[in-house]
Design a protein around this motif. Sequence first.
Motif, PDB file in Angstrom:
ATOM      1  N   UNK A   1       7.128  -3.239   1.631  1.00 50.34           N
ATOM      2  CA  UNK A   1       6.043  -2.365   2.064  1.00 50.34           C
ATOM      3  C   UNK A   1       4.744  -2.679   1.337  1.00 50.34           C
ATOM      4  N   UNK A   2       4.806  -2.895   0.022  1.00 46.93           N
ATOM      5  CA  UNK A   2       3.601  -3.220  -0.737  1.00 46.93           C
ATOM      6  C   UNK A   2       3.030  -4.568  -0.314  1.00 46.93           C
ATOM      7  N   UNK A   3       3.894  -5.507  -0.012  1.00 45.65           N
ATOM      8  CA  UNK A   3       3.429  -6.836   0.391  1.00 45.65           C
ATOM      9  C   UNK A   3       2.709  -6.776   1.730  1.00 45.65           C
ATOM     10  N   UNK A   4       3.272  -6.065   2.698  1.00 47.46           N
ATOM     11  CA  UNK A   4       2.605  -5.992   3.993  1.00 47.46           C
ATOM     12  C   UNK A   4       1.297  -5.203   3.904  1.00 47.46           C
ATOM     13  N   UNK A   5       1.255  -4.155   3.084  1.00 46.83           N
ATOM     14  CA  UNK A   5       0.015  -3.401   2.919  1.00 46.83           C
ATOM     15  C   UNK A   5      -1.059  -4.260   2.257  1.00 46.83           C
ATOM     16  N   UNK A   6      -0.658  -5.082   1.288  1.00 46.53           N
ATOM     17  CA  UNK A   6      -1.616  -5.965   0.624  1.00 46.53           C
ATOM     18  C   UNK A   6      -2.161  -7.013   1.578  1.00 46.53           C
ATOM     19  N   UNK A   7      -1.289  -7.602   2.397  1.00 50.96           N
ATOM     20  CA  UNK A   7      -1.746  -8.604   3.362  1.00 50.96           C
ATOM     21  C   UNK A   7      -2.748  -8.002   4.346  1.00 50.96           C
ATOM     22  N   UNK A   8      -2.442  -6.817   4.843  1.00 50.76           N
ATOM     23  CA  UNK A   8      -3.328  -6.187   5.816  1.00 50.76           C
ATOM     24  C   UNK A   8      -4.664  -5.824   5.172  1.00 50.76           C
ATOM     25  N   UNK A   9      -4.600  -5.271   3.987  1.00 52.27           N
ATOM     26  CA  UNK A   9      -5.824  -4.802   3.336  1.00 52.27           C
ATOM     27  C   UNK A   9      -6.740  -5.960   2.943  1.00 52.27           C
ATOM     28  N   UNK A  10      -6.178  -7.066   2.491  1.00 53.19           N
ATOM     29  CA  UNK A  10      -6.987  -8.157   1.958  1.00 53.19           C
ATOM     30  C   UNK A  10      -7.354  -9.217   2.985  1.00 53.19           C
ATOM     31  N   UNK A  11      -6.518  -9.426   4.002  1.00 50.62           N
ATOM     32  CA  UNK A  11      -6.740 -10.533   4.931  1.00 50.62           C
ATOM     33  C   UNK A  11      -7.143 -10.097   6.332  1.00 50.62           C
ATOM     34  N   UNK A  12      -6.502  -9.072   6.866  1.00 57.88           N
ATOM     35  CA  UNK A  12      -6.761  -8.695   8.260  1.00 57.88           C
ATOM     36  C   UNK A  12      -6.595  -7.195   8.425  1.00 57.88           C
ATOM     37  N   UNK A  13      -7.630  -6.401   8.166  1.00 59.33           N
ATOM     38  CA  UNK A  13      -7.514  -4.941   8.336  1.00 59.33           C
ATOM     39  C   UNK A  13      -7.181  -4.522   9.759  1.00 59.33           C
ATOM     40  N   UNK A  14      -7.541  -5.341  10.744  1.00 63.45           N
ATOM     41  CA  UNK A  14      -7.249  -4.999  12.133  1.00 63.45           C
ATOM     42  C   UNK A  14      -5.769  -5.156  12.473  1.00 63.45           C
ATOM     43  N   UNK A  15      -4.965  -5.698  11.569  1.00 61.85           N
ATOM     44  CA  UNK A  15      -3.540  -5.893  11.855  1.00 61.85           C
ATOM     45  C   UNK A  15      -2.719  -4.629  11.642  1.00 61.85           C
ATOM     46  N   UNK A  16      -3.323  -3.532  11.223  1.00 61.99           N
ATOM     47  CA  UNK A  16      -2.572  -2.311  10.969  1.00 61.99           C
ATOM     48  C   UNK A  16      -2.280  -1.584  12.277  1.00 61.99           C
ATOM     49  N   UNK A  17      -1.314  -0.677  12.215  1.00 60.34           N
ATOM     50  CA  UNK A  17      -0.983   0.134  13.379  1.00 60.34           C
ATOM     51  C   UNK A  17      -0.258  -0.641  14.455  1.00 60.34           C
ATOM     52  N   UNK A  18      -0.105  -0.004  15.602  1.00 59.14           N
ATOM     53  CA  UNK A  18       0.565  -0.664  16.720  1.00 59.14           C
ATOM     54  C   UNK A  18      -0.381  -1.549  17.509  1.00 59.14           C
ATOM     55  N   UNK A  19      -1.644  -1.180  17.562  1.00 58.25           N
ATOM     56  CA  UNK A  19      -2.619  -1.964  18.309  1.00 58.25           C
ATOM     57  C   UNK A  19      -2.784  -1.549  19.749  1.00 58.25           C
TER      58      UNK A  19
END
Length: 802
Positions: free
Chosen positions: A213-231
Amino acid sequence: MQLLAAIKHLHLHLGQWVWILKIAPQKKRQKMQQHQLDCLGIRQPSFLALHTQLALCDYCIPDTGATDDGQYDDFETIDWLKDIGRHRRRRRELLRRARETWRGRLTVLVDGLSGWLCVGLIAIAAGLVAGIVDVGTAWMSDLREGICPGAFWLNREQCCWSANDTAMDAANEEAACQQWYPWPELIFDASATDPQNYALQYSLYVTWSLLFALLTATLVRSLAPYACGSGIPEIKTILSGFVIRGYLGWWTLLVKSLGIMLAVASGLSLGKEGPMVHMAACCGNIIARLFPKYNRNEAKKREVLSAAAAAGVSIAFGAPLGGVLFSLEEASYYFPLKTLWRSFFCSMVAASVLKLVNPFGNDHLVLFAVNYRSAWSALEVGPFVLLGILGGLFGAGFVKANVAAVASLTALAAFPNPYTRMGTARLVRLLFSRCGPEDVSELCDFGAVAVNGTATTGTGAAVVVAGDARLDAALWKLSIAYLFKIVATVFTFGIKVPSGLFIPSLAVGAIAGRIVGSLLEQLAAPNAAYFPFNRLCSAAAVAQGQPCVNSGLYAMVGAAAALGGVTRMTLSLVAIMLELTGGLEYSLPLMIAALTSKWVGDGLSGGGGIYEAHIRLNGYPFLASWERPAADAAAADVDDASALAGDVMRRPLRVLRQAEDTVDEINRLLAECQVNGFPVVLSADYHYLIGFVTRRDLVMAIEYYRKKDDSIVGQSVVYFADTPAAFADQPAAPNRRNSPKQLNLSRIVDLAPIAVTDQTPMFVVLEMFRKLGLRQTLVTRNGRLLGVITKKDALRYLENLS
């Protein structure tokens, strides 16, 4: 010799005159035609680049350095009418060329095939991405509990394929496979069920979950904020004509694909099926850039994205027809017949590619295949309606609770209960399974049974005399899992990690349906000889060990009801469930549950499901089809009485004046006002509407002509159109002596903008926004401009009414 010299001289002069009279005009016409084609985005192409030079622009302004992606700014609504008109002019130019040369005919052929080629490549890319995500998710999810030492890259199911003693027992999965080693057994060579090693397994389970969970949150926050949620809320908004730069880009696709594997593996109550629609749309946007027909026309690009959304559902559930219906019913805003065909083709190819990848290892596309042999009874319509009501209540409560509170979820509460510990997809598959004599699961352990009043025993029998302790324990675990899944899904959906809603909703409904089905079996047991239970229980079926009530069917109907209550889907939901399970004979119970849940959900929380709620929460300009104003509200109310007046009539309406504004005045206006366009009126005193010009076109045109012509200065008067004959008697603009050269920008002005009178009913105006895809409409009275209604103004108007 002189005669020969004279003849040669005469021939030379004749050749020059022939060149002047014939060849030079032809060269000039060819040069002018090529210049026109260059302005229209068409050049004489080579065979390998025929389909890459076919984009047209509205007017002939040479390149000013803007990229193709700059046609619209970020967070801006596209002009559907303008883009569709550009495509039609482009098509007419291609057909004209096809009538002249063979290259033109070849160009038309390649242009027609380019659409099918584009959606085909999208389907292949989406299928490959889905296969990688499915394999990676299964491996990471099982990694929290153990590993396959002989082949660490295999998940639990693949590791246990060679075992002959595997069984679908949720409480004793570790003991069912000798090749799979839980972490305590691998580290200390001791059973994970021993008290001294239970804490170790618990802690490792939580550690792996938190790490993922921490790894995926870090990736989204630092690299691609638009990757969160279902879309899906954003995809619906983009397909309605809104521009969100970067939302469908390379980094978003990469981080979304990796992040959803980590998020699902962390044990959060979310699924990967919804984000697959976003990933497929990313594939669609990336591949559409290779085709200028779609890359330079946002309206045409959205046809491709609609097909990509259909492919996303197809690869998520193995439901090609359900994907097409999902794109038509839920996702798409503009869905012509040609888009329907291409969506069908894209969905079919994507499912075929996924079958070739074979991520599940069983050559099946469906996730939860069922094989029910018993027919359902008409007496079961009541329980099906009850499940629909429960699904609607869950959906309405979920929409309100999710919008009010969004937080993270840990794995601490999930581990003790085997039905919350296992993966959500595995749980749904277990709940959909039907009880039979060969089943050893505690959900099917009914103990003593009775046939016509005579007690018998059997593991898989259905008519219960006294509930078995294992079944009672299983129902208690399911009840706790039901409450846990509801709370966990409410708090999980919407956090800043990739997250889907389909599978968690299916799990909540499947648990409720399985509980209702099991309770109904126990209720029918002591009353098998009485009406109405004698219609459900037959002596022959019980003698063969078959249940009276198919609790797996109730789980399937409950899953459809819960998902329908959350998303408010109907037709596409039933199609997805039928393809998902393969139970085509149970279409009517699914339809009953889907419609009931939608009616209950709409009645409690208003129209629209969770996706529309998140669209409103994020403030996206999306006009839902179910939102209707009062029939007697007029367009003038927007300017005079409602909240829309603050955006239009409560401040001076900024306009461009024909033959009065200078270049410096227009630049000051552009600096002061950040609107997307300006109406053009006759003069400051006479606000008779002439046309409309967009901000981007105005900026590009002024910059280009000032660079091209040094005589265009800040004091140059700008003309936007010739004065109409109807206004010839009006005072003309003052003639300035020694004035600099004038700038004519009539080619960038839309002389036929969409306009309504101030007495037009607002429901008509809103239907124009929906059906025509308008960015704005001008409000006039007797030809005089009164104001402007934009799409956001219409949304605020609807919000004020609600």
